[in-house]
Motif scaffolding. Structure first.
Motif, PDB file in Angstrom:
ATOM      1  N   SER A 163       0.834  -1.205   0.000  1.00 43.23           N
ATOM      2  CA  SER A 163       0.000   0.000   0.000  1.00 43.23           C
ATOM      3  C   SER A 163       0.867   1.252   0.000  1.00 43.23           C
ATOM      4  O   SER A 163       0.476   2.286  -0.543  1.00 43.23           O
ATOM      5  CB  SER A 163      -0.993   0.012   1.166  1.00 43.23           C
ATOM      6  OG  SER A 163      -0.382   0.333   2.390  1.00 43.23           O
ATOM      7  N   LYS A 183     -13.336  -5.056   1.633  1.00 40.74           N
ATOM      8  CA  LYS A 183     -13.687  -5.377   0.254  1.00 40.74           C
ATOM      9  C   LYS A 183     -14.811  -4.495  -0.265  1.00 40.74           C
ATOM     10  O   LYS A 183     -14.685  -3.852  -1.307  1.00 40.74           O
ATOM     11  CB  LYS A 183     -14.122  -6.844   0.140  1.00 40.74           C
ATOM     12  CG  LYS A 183     -13.020  -7.843   0.301  1.00 40.74           C
ATOM     13  CD  LYS A 183     -13.596  -9.251   0.198  1.00 40.74           C
ATOM     14  CE  LYS A 183     -12.508 -10.278   0.305  1.00 40.74           C
ATOM     15  NZ  LYS A 183     -13.030 -11.640   0.157  1.00 40.74           N
ATOM     16  N   ILE A 220      -4.434   0.452  -5.878  1.00 37.69           N
ATOM     17  CA  ILE A 220      -4.362  -0.460  -4.750  1.00 37.69           C
ATOM     18  C   ILE A 220      -3.150  -1.371  -4.905  1.00 37.69           C
ATOM     19  O   ILE A 220      -2.774  -1.723  -6.027  1.00 37.69           O
ATOM     20  CB  ILE A 220      -5.692  -1.273  -4.653  1.00 37.69           C
ATOM     21  CG1 ILE A 220      -5.786  -2.051  -3.354  1.00 37.69           C
ATOM     22  CG2 ILE A 220      -5.899  -2.144  -5.874  1.00 37.69           C
ATOM     23  CD1 ILE A 220      -7.194  -2.573  -3.068  1.00 37.69           C
ATOM     24  N   ALA A 241      -0.907  -4.770  -4.796  1.00 34.07           N
ATOM     25  CA  ALA A 241      -1.229  -6.112  -5.287  1.00 34.07           C
ATOM     26  C   ALA A 241      -1.772  -6.994  -4.175  1.00 34.07           C
ATOM     27  O   ALA A 241      -2.700  -7.759  -4.383  1.00 34.07           O
ATOM     28  CB  ALA A 241      -0.012  -6.755  -5.938  1.00 34.07           C
ATOM     29  N   THR A 242      -1.220  -6.878  -2.983  1.00 35.46           N
ATOM     30  CA  THR A 242      -1.739  -7.628  -1.843  1.00 35.46           C
ATOM     31  C   THR A 242      -1.189  -7.031  -0.568  1.00 35.46           C
ATOM     32  O   THR A 242      -0.065  -6.560  -0.537  1.00 35.46           O
ATOM     33  CB  THR A 242      -1.397  -9.134  -1.911  1.00 35.46           C
ATOM     34  OG1 THR A 242      -1.947  -9.758  -0.754  1.00 35.46           O
ATOM     35  CG2 THR A 242       0.085  -9.386  -1.953  1.00 35.46           C
ATOM     36  N   SER A 262      -8.712 -12.156  -1.539  1.00 35.65           N
ATOM     37  CA  SER A 262      -7.957 -10.928  -1.698  1.00 35.65           C
ATOM     38  C   SER A 262      -8.881  -9.718  -1.851  1.00 35.65           C
ATOM     39  O   SER A 262      -9.795  -9.723  -2.664  1.00 35.65           O
ATOM     40  CB  SER A 262      -7.063 -11.045  -2.930  1.00 35.65           C
ATOM     41  OG  SER A 262      -6.537  -9.804  -3.278  1.00 35.65           O
ATOM     42  N   THR A 270      -7.841  -6.953  -3.042  1.00 35.36           N
ATOM     43  CA  THR A 270      -7.497  -6.438  -4.373  1.00 35.36           C
ATOM     44  C   THR A 270      -8.281  -7.156  -5.454  1.00 35.36           C
ATOM     45  O   THR A 270      -8.816  -6.528  -6.369  1.00 35.36           O
ATOM     46  CB  THR A 270      -5.982  -6.577  -4.615  1.00 35.36           C
ATOM     47  OG1 THR A 270      -5.296  -5.838  -3.600  1.00 35.36           O
ATOM     48  CG2 THR A 270      -5.588  -6.055  -5.986  1.00 35.36           C
ATOM     49  N   GLU A 271      -8.378  -8.468  -5.341  1.00 32.14           N
ATOM     50  CA  GLU A 271      -9.143  -9.236  -6.339  1.00 32.14           C
ATOM     51  C   GLU A 271     -10.600  -8.790  -6.352  1.00 32.14           C
ATOM     52  O   GLU A 271     -11.195  -8.580  -7.408  1.00 32.14           O
ATOM     53  CB  GLU A 271      -9.053 -10.725  -6.041  1.00 32.14           C
ATOM     54  CG  GLU A 271      -9.852 -11.559  -7.018  1.00 32.14           C
ATOM     55  CD  GLU A 271      -9.880 -13.041  -6.670  1.00 32.14           C
ATOM     56  OE1 GLU A 271     -10.470 -13.795  -7.462  1.00 32.14           O
ATOM     57  OE2 GLU A 271      -9.341 -13.433  -5.626  1.00 32.14           O
ATOM     58  N   THR A 298     -10.920  -5.316  -8.024  1.00 34.89           N
ATOM     59  CA  THR A 298     -10.786  -5.342  -9.485  1.00 34.89           C
ATOM     60  C   THR A 298     -12.009  -5.957 -10.159  1.00 34.89           C
ATOM     61  O   THR A 298     -12.377  -5.554 -11.258  1.00 34.89           O
ATOM     62  CB  THR A 298      -9.518  -6.105  -9.942  1.00 34.89           C
ATOM     63  OG1 THR A 298      -9.556  -7.432  -9.441  1.00 34.89           O
ATOM     64  CG2 THR A 298      -8.260  -5.407  -9.476  1.00 34.89           C
ATOM     65  N   VAL A 348      -3.710  -1.830 -10.288  1.00 32.99           N
ATOM     66  CA  VAL A 348      -3.076  -2.651  -9.261  1.00 32.99           C
ATOM     67  C   VAL A 348      -1.577  -2.408  -9.354  1.00 32.99           C
ATOM     68  O   VAL A 348      -0.959  -2.679 -10.384  1.00 32.99           O
ATOM     69  CB  VAL A 348      -3.394  -4.150  -9.447  1.00 32.99           C
ATOM     70  CG1 VAL A 348      -2.684  -4.981  -8.379  1.00 32.99           C
ATOM     71  CG2 VAL A 348      -4.900  -4.378  -9.394  1.00 32.99           C
TER      72      VAL A 348
END
Length: 161
Positions: free
Chosen positions: A18, A94, A112, A114-115, A127, A129-130, A133, A142
């Motif tokens: 982050s 989320k 954001i 990636a993780t 995730s 992030t997942e 997206t 990402v």
């Protein structure tokens, strides 16, 4: 005509990923003369499992988040951004990052990391992030590289060193 972003959301969770997303978001906001919206989500589900839950814990976490977010705002302003604000939200990261906040604030780009979770947490929780997206209605970038566009080693590789 080139896409110009006006409101850029960046998720801040204290992870190194982050931090990179923040740095890149500052650069993108400068290029676009955009407003930068820093968002930290306090996952209230984490407090549901604490048997001796008390509101002082939430207040302490909130105060720590405010101090940290104020530092990020100052860093962005030191880089020359004029329009920066932070938000501390409570609930599911989320849904807040992927749906609620962007809709409420009319965000047109989400940046954001990636993780921010370890492998076990990603497996059990999925995730953030997942989810973002897949569910955001605006563009999502990402961040997977540093400011020199060099790949970031996965967390598992970092632990081995």
């Amino acid at each position: 005509m080139l896409q110009q972003y006006k409101k850029i959301q960046v998720a801040i969770d204290g992870s190194s990923e982050s931090e990179l997303a923040f740095k890149k978001a500052v650069a993108v906001a400068k290029r676009n003369q955009a407003e930068l919206l820093l968002v930290h989500v306090i996952d209230t589900r984490a407090f549901q499992n604490v048997s001796s839950f008390d509101s002082a814990m939430v207040e302490e976490v909130s105060e720590t988040a405010k101090t940290s977010m104020a530092r990020y705002v100052q860093k962005a302003k030191d880089e020359g951004l004029e329009h920066v604000q932070y938000f501390i939200e409570y609930g599911s990261p989320k849904t807040i990052l992927g749906r609620e906040f962007p809709k409420r604030e009319k965000v047109d780009l989400i940046m954001i990391g990636a993780t921010g979770l370890n492998a076990v947490e990603r497996l059990l929780l999925g995730s953030v992030t997942e989810f973002v997206t897949r569910n955001a209605t605006c563009d999502v970038l990402v961040v997977r590289t540093d400011l020199n566009n060099q790949p970031i080693p996965p967390l598992e590789d970092k632990k081995d060193k």
